[in-house]
Design an enzyme around this catalytic site. Structure first.
Site, PDB file in Angstrom:
ATOM      1  N   HIS A 127       1.133  -1.464  -0.115  1.00  0.00           N
ATOM      2  CA  HIS A 127       0.187   0.017   0.196  1.00  0.00           C
ATOM      3  C   HIS A 127       0.876   1.325  -0.137  1.00  0.00           C
ATOM      4  O   HIS A 127       0.555   2.458  -0.668  1.00  0.00           O
ATOM      5  CB  HIS A 127      -0.873  -0.195   1.577  1.00  0.00           C
ATOM      6  N   ARG A 151     -10.652  -2.538 -18.174  1.00  0.00           N
ATOM      7  CA  ARG A 151     -10.442  -3.272 -18.124  1.00  0.00           C
ATOM      8  C   ARG A 151     -12.551  -3.466 -17.846  1.00  0.00           C
ATOM      9  O   ARG A 151     -13.198  -2.302 -17.181  1.00  0.00           O
ATOM     10  CB  ARG A 151      -9.796  -3.493 -17.045  1.00  0.00           C
ATOM     11  N   ARG A 172      -1.034 -10.983  -2.631  1.00  0.00           N
ATOM     12  CA  ARG A 172      -0.461  -9.756  -2.531  1.00  0.00           C
ATOM     13  C   ARG A 172      -0.464  -8.847  -1.458  1.00  0.00           C
ATOM     14  O   ARG A 172      -0.450  -7.218  -1.835  1.00  0.00           O
ATOM     15  CB  ARG A 172      -0.489  -9.333  -4.648  1.00  0.00           C
ATOM     16  N   CYS A 191       0.882  -3.134 -17.736  1.00  0.00           N
ATOM     17  CA  CYS A 191      -0.049  -2.505 -16.565  1.00  0.00           C
ATOM     18  C   CYS A 191      -0.844  -2.341 -14.934  1.00  0.00           C
ATOM     19  O   CYS A 191      -1.080  -2.185 -14.514  1.00  0.00           O
ATOM     20  CB  CYS A 191      -1.486  -2.625 -17.258  1.00  0.00           C
TER      21      CYS A 191
END
Length: 557
Positions: free
Chosen positions: A185, A323, A451, A488
């Site tokens: 983060h 997306r 993740r 991306c």
């Protein structure tokens, strides 16, 4: 004595200044029983929780972007009915509001950690919320970013979303954290805000307040007790980087003229103006989740069409890759996939969830097609590409592309985020007209490391040769079939890794707009042959750290 503390640098920035450490958490509240009536304690707690939730929302509104999403999630978590019941249970036992909040939040955190996945990671945010509520009940300032009255290098174990959201960039020279990785983060927000950052510096915990350090993101080190010459060199590098950022913006390209379009990752149309100003040549990833996450029901076709039209107009004449809704795992939606899953990262997410509720996908494609037609008719249309998230099989690619064409979407492709789609890229390209590699998820699934889970953050590094080899597979398949291959994920924002990605076959790179200048400048230093050689050096390594070092060595030769 001068020393270098190694970590993971975010970008190419360098800064120096005195250390200021994050304040220690408040101590656990006393266990003595409350002297107040239960109803009065409940009223105190509810007022404190509501005040903290509103403060988090206000900080989010001021911060915008990814920070706003995180802070709004924290505010919702603070007022979760289950958590309120946990607090009330302890208040009914005669505990103080402070102690009840402390125990209830700790219990709720343990429950979320047991669930794992996205909720397990969000459990850590509960600590920050609890601290803020307890501080308000005690009438003291919540622990947070220090204010020494002068510019400083902020050193912390990690940063809570509420702390990073409103950092005073005129005071915070750099961020140094002892935990976290390149997709943490803190790292993501550092890129978004353009802050110099070195994360995962284990020895940072020993840096004393007031000591001058150099945070060198390009080298991935924190230099302690630097000499006068080292400080001068750091200042000169910072000045040169600032001057380069102010230089006329050109399209992305290698030294030999090979074009590498540099695109922006965006979460809302509101970020378009800044992206254009920073030199984005289009949009490589437009996340449509913002339209869905803040609602208890799916947005209408009209609501979606309006937002998409704003985006296409802002990038008139340029490529815009949208997306399709990527829900599930860390983005559950009650109207799409609210069923409990033991491991949601491996469950009904992305295209799988959309196929299970195909009406939502069809409505989104309708809105995109209508926005495309509307803006083209007005003379300000863009080159719209649409891609499906989390494609794992050839059949899924065929399904999505056929459906997109049914709605007159001219260019339809897929996200490559799981190893299966990377390994089957040749067959997937028989239907998909392009692919975009999401390196965050690809790394997660390749190394079996959530993740969003801090305990395995060390595995979440896109420099790992296993991840690079999968990217090479997609790049080679794209070259054989004549299909574009974009990147991306967060990897594209790492300037040296961007060079490696181009060497592996990437034909475009998309990133947070603030990373564009560094990546653009770095690409100009190498030819395509150089990029391929640097990529080969990284591929030959055995782990992420050695791949990074091998690439640096090859780039200097």
């Amino acid at each position: 004595m001068m020393a270098q503390l190694r970590g993971v640098g975010i970008g190419l920035g360098v800064a120096h200044g005195p250390v200021a450490r994050m304040a220690e958490p408040l101590p656990a509240p006393d266990e003595a029983p409350s002297a107040l009536p239960v109803d009065e304690e409940k009223s105190r707690v509810r007022e404190a929780v509501a005040a903290v939730a509103r403060e988090l929302e206000e900080r989010g509104e001021q911060a915008g972007g990814a920070a706003q999403e995180v802070l709004e999630a924290q505010a919702m978590m603070a007022e979760d009915p289950t958590l309120e019941d946990e607090v009330d249970q302890r208040l009914d036992e005669g505990k103080t509001g402070e102690r009840a909040v402390f125990e209830a939040f700790a219990s709720f955190r343990a429950q979320l950690e047991a669930v794992g996945g996205y909720l397990g990671e969000r459990a850590a945010d509960l600590d920050d919320v609890a601290q803020r509520v307890i501080a308000r009940l005690q009438g003291v300032a919540a622990p947070g970013v220090p204010d020494p009255g002068h510019p400083f290098v902020l050193v912390a174990k990690d940063l809570a979303p509420a702390d990073t959201a409103l950092l005073n960039l005129e005071q915070v020279l750099a961020l140094v954290t002892s935990e976290g990785g390149p997709t943490s983060h803190t790292a993501i927000l550092a890129r978004e805000k353009g802050i110099v950052a070195v994360v995962g510096v284990a020895a940072a915990a020993d840096l004393p307040d007031g000591d001058t350090v150099i945070a060198d993101a390009a080298a991935g080190v924190v230099v302690t007790e630097p000499t006068a010459d080292e400080l001068t060199r750091a200042a000169n590098r910072a000045s040169a980087r600032a001057a380069a950022a102010d230089a006329p913006i050109t399209d992305g390209a290698l030294k030999d003229g090979t074009a590498v379009p540099l695109l922006a990752n965006l979460g809302t149309p509101a970020g378009a103006a800044e992206a254009v100003a920073l030199g984005a040549e289009g949009v490589g990833l437009f996340r449509t989740e913002f339209l869905f996450l803040s609602s208890s029901s799916a947005p209408t076709i009209e609501q979606q069409r309006e937002s998409y039209a704003q985006l296409l107009t802002a990038f008139a004449g340029k490529k815009v890759v949208v997306r399709a809704l990527d829900a599930g795992a860390d983005k559950p939606l009650p109207f799409l996939n609210d069923a409990h899953e033991e491991n949601p990262a491996l469950g009904l997410r992305g295209l799988r969830a959309l196929r299970a509720s195909e009406d939502i996908l069809r409505e989104q494609l309708t809105a995109l097609a209508e926005a495309d037609a509307q803006t083209r008719a007005a003379g300000n249309g863009a080159d719209l590409w649409v891609m499906a998230p989390m494609v794992a099989t050839v059949e899924e690619s065929e399904y999505f592309v056929a459906l997109a064409h049914e709605y007159d979407i001219r260019t339809a492709g897929v996200m490559v985020e799981v190893p299966s789609s990377a390994l089957m890229a040749d067959q997937i390209f028989a239907s998909a007209e392009f692919a975009s590699i999401g390196t965050n998820d690809l790394t997660q699934y390749t190394l079996a490391a959530d993740r969003l889970l801090g305990s395995v953050a060390g595995y979440q590094d896109p420099w790992h040769p296993a991840v690079l080899r999968l990217i090479r597979e997609v790049g080679a398949a794209g070259a054989r079939t004549g299909r574009p291959v974009g990147i991306c994920g967060e990897a594209a924002a790492d300037p040296m890794l961007a060079v490696v990605l181009v060497g592996l076959g990437a034909t475009s790179l998309s990133m947070a707009p603030t990373a564009l200048a560094d990546v653009r400048a770095t690409l100009l230093q190498y030819s395509l042959d150089d990029a391929k050689a640097i990529a080969e050096a990284a591929l030959a390594a055995t782990d992420a750290a050695s791949a990074r070092e091998a690439a640096r060595a090859a780039s200097a030769s």
